[in-house]
Design a protein around this motif. Structure first.
Motif, PDB file in Angstrom:
ATOM      1  N   SER A   1     -31.785  35.579 -59.035  1.00 30.61           N
ATOM      2  CA  SER A   1     -30.843  36.286 -58.892  1.00 30.61           C
ATOM      3  C   SER A   1     -29.885  36.469 -58.381  1.00 30.61           C
ATOM      4  O   SER A   1     -28.555  37.278 -59.034  1.00 30.61           O
ATOM      5  CB  SER A   1     -32.399  37.392 -57.834  1.00 30.61           C
ATOM      6  OG  SER A   1     -31.349  38.948 -57.898  1.00 30.61           O
TER       7      SER A   1
ATOM      8  N   LEU B   1     -27.218  34.662 -60.671  1.00 29.39           N
ATOM      9  CA  LEU B   1     -27.186  35.333 -61.729  1.00 29.39           C
ATOM     10  C   LEU B   1     -26.348  36.956 -61.769  1.00 29.39           C
ATOM     11  O   LEU B   1     -25.304  37.021 -62.489  1.00 29.39           O
ATOM     12  CB  LEU B   1     -28.410  35.951 -62.729  1.00 29.39           C
ATOM     13  CG  LEU B   1     -29.409  34.179 -63.413  1.00 29.39           C
ATOM     14  CD1 LEU B   1     -30.327  35.078 -63.405  1.00 29.39           C
ATOM     15  CD2 LEU B   1     -28.748  34.130 -64.219  1.00 29.39           C
ATOM     16  N   GLY B   2     -26.748  37.257 -60.300  1.00 31.32           N
ATOM     17  CA  GLY B   2     -25.493  38.520 -60.241  1.00 31.32           C
ATOM     18  C   GLY B   2     -24.048  37.611 -60.086  1.00 31.32           C
ATOM     19  O   GLY B   2     -23.651  38.695 -61.205  1.00 31.32           O
TER      20      GLY B   2
ATOM     21  N   CYS C   1     -26.910  40.303 -65.523  1.00 29.55           N
ATOM     22  CA  CYS C   1     -27.602  40.933 -64.825  1.00 29.55           C
ATOM     23  C   CYS C   1     -28.906  41.550 -65.053  1.00 29.55           C
ATOM     24  O   CYS C   1     -29.452  41.583 -63.715  1.00 29.55           O
ATOM     25  CB  CYS C   1     -26.588  42.310 -64.558  1.00 29.55           C
ATOM     26  SG  CYS C   1     -26.699  43.967 -63.798  1.00 29.55           S
TER      27      CYS C   1
ATOM     28  N   SER D   1     -30.862  39.244 -64.023  1.00 31.77           N
ATOM     29  CA  SER D   1     -31.261  38.696 -62.368  1.00 31.77           C
ATOM     30  C   SER D   1     -32.023  40.285 -61.489  1.00 31.77           C
ATOM     31  O   SER D   1     -32.132  39.557 -60.510  1.00 31.77           O
ATOM     32  CB  SER D   1     -29.610  39.131 -61.920  1.00 31.77           C
ATOM     33  OG  SER D   1     -29.502  39.259 -60.206  1.00 31.77           O
TER      34      SER D   1
ATOM     35  N   GLN E   1     -35.974  39.911 -59.193  1.00 34.21           N
ATOM     36  CA  GLN E   1     -35.644  40.542 -57.927  1.00 34.21           C
ATOM     37  C   GLN E   1     -37.408  41.647 -57.847  1.00 34.21           C
ATOM     38  O   GLN E   1     -37.701  41.792 -57.000  1.00 34.21           O
ATOM     39  CB  GLN E   1     -34.515  41.876 -57.663  1.00 34.21           C
ATOM     40  CG  GLN E   1     -33.053  41.381 -56.637  1.00 34.21           C
ATOM     41  CD  GLN E   1     -33.593  40.299 -55.952  1.00 34.21           C
ATOM     42  OE1 GLN E   1     -34.496  41.300 -54.769  1.00 34.21           O
ATOM     43  NE2 GLN E   1     -33.562  39.420 -55.422  1.00 34.21           N
TER      44      GLN E   1
ATOM     45  N   SER F   1     -28.702  46.261 -55.594  1.00 34.88           N
ATOM     46  CA  SER F   1     -29.612  46.206 -57.051  1.00 34.88           C
ATOM     47  C   SER F   1     -28.514  47.368 -57.580  1.00 34.88           C
ATOM     48  O   SER F   1     -28.077  46.513 -59.192  1.00 34.88           O
ATOM     49  CB  SER F   1     -31.174  46.160 -57.423  1.00 34.88           C
ATOM     50  OG  SER F   1     -31.299  44.677 -56.372  1.00 34.88           O
TER      51      SER F   1
END
Length: 103
Positions: free
Chosen positions: A9, A12-13, A45, A48, A52, A79
């Motif tokens: 996550s 990728l963020g 996004c 990611s 989560q 987030s």
């Protein structure tokens, strides 16, 4: 294994933020595939945020309520920041490249 969801996550963020910044810093003659990079950014996004959600689901299934109560505020806040900044960066990229194609 589920700890890798947090790492994925995070990576990728970062990709979701780096790609639009690369779009904006490149010369317009070099960057003819800005739409593809913006699409990859938005997809990164989304994946990611999905990671989560999967991690939160894992914490619920193992009934780790303490970890959920301690981290949910931060996860929700980060987030939202990830989503908002990604959208803003991609909208800026869209406006810059729309203006360049009109000229």
């Amino acid at each position: 294994m589920f700890g890798l969801l947090n790492l994925g996550s995070l990576l990728l963020g970062l990709i979701a933020w780096i790609l639009p910044i690369l779009n904006l810093t490149r010369d317009k003659k070099q960057n003819k595939n800005w739409v593809v990079l913006s699409t990859i950014s938005i997809c990164a996004c989304g994946i990611s945020l999905c990671f989560q959600i999967f991690y939160t689901y894992y914490k619920v299934t193992v009934e780790d309520w303490t970890a959920l109560m301690d981290t949910m505020y931060a996860v929700a806040y980060v987030s939202a920041i990830l989503l908002i900044v990604t959208i803003i960066l991609n909208v800026i990229t869209l406006k810059v490249y729309r203006r360049r194609t009109v000229e």
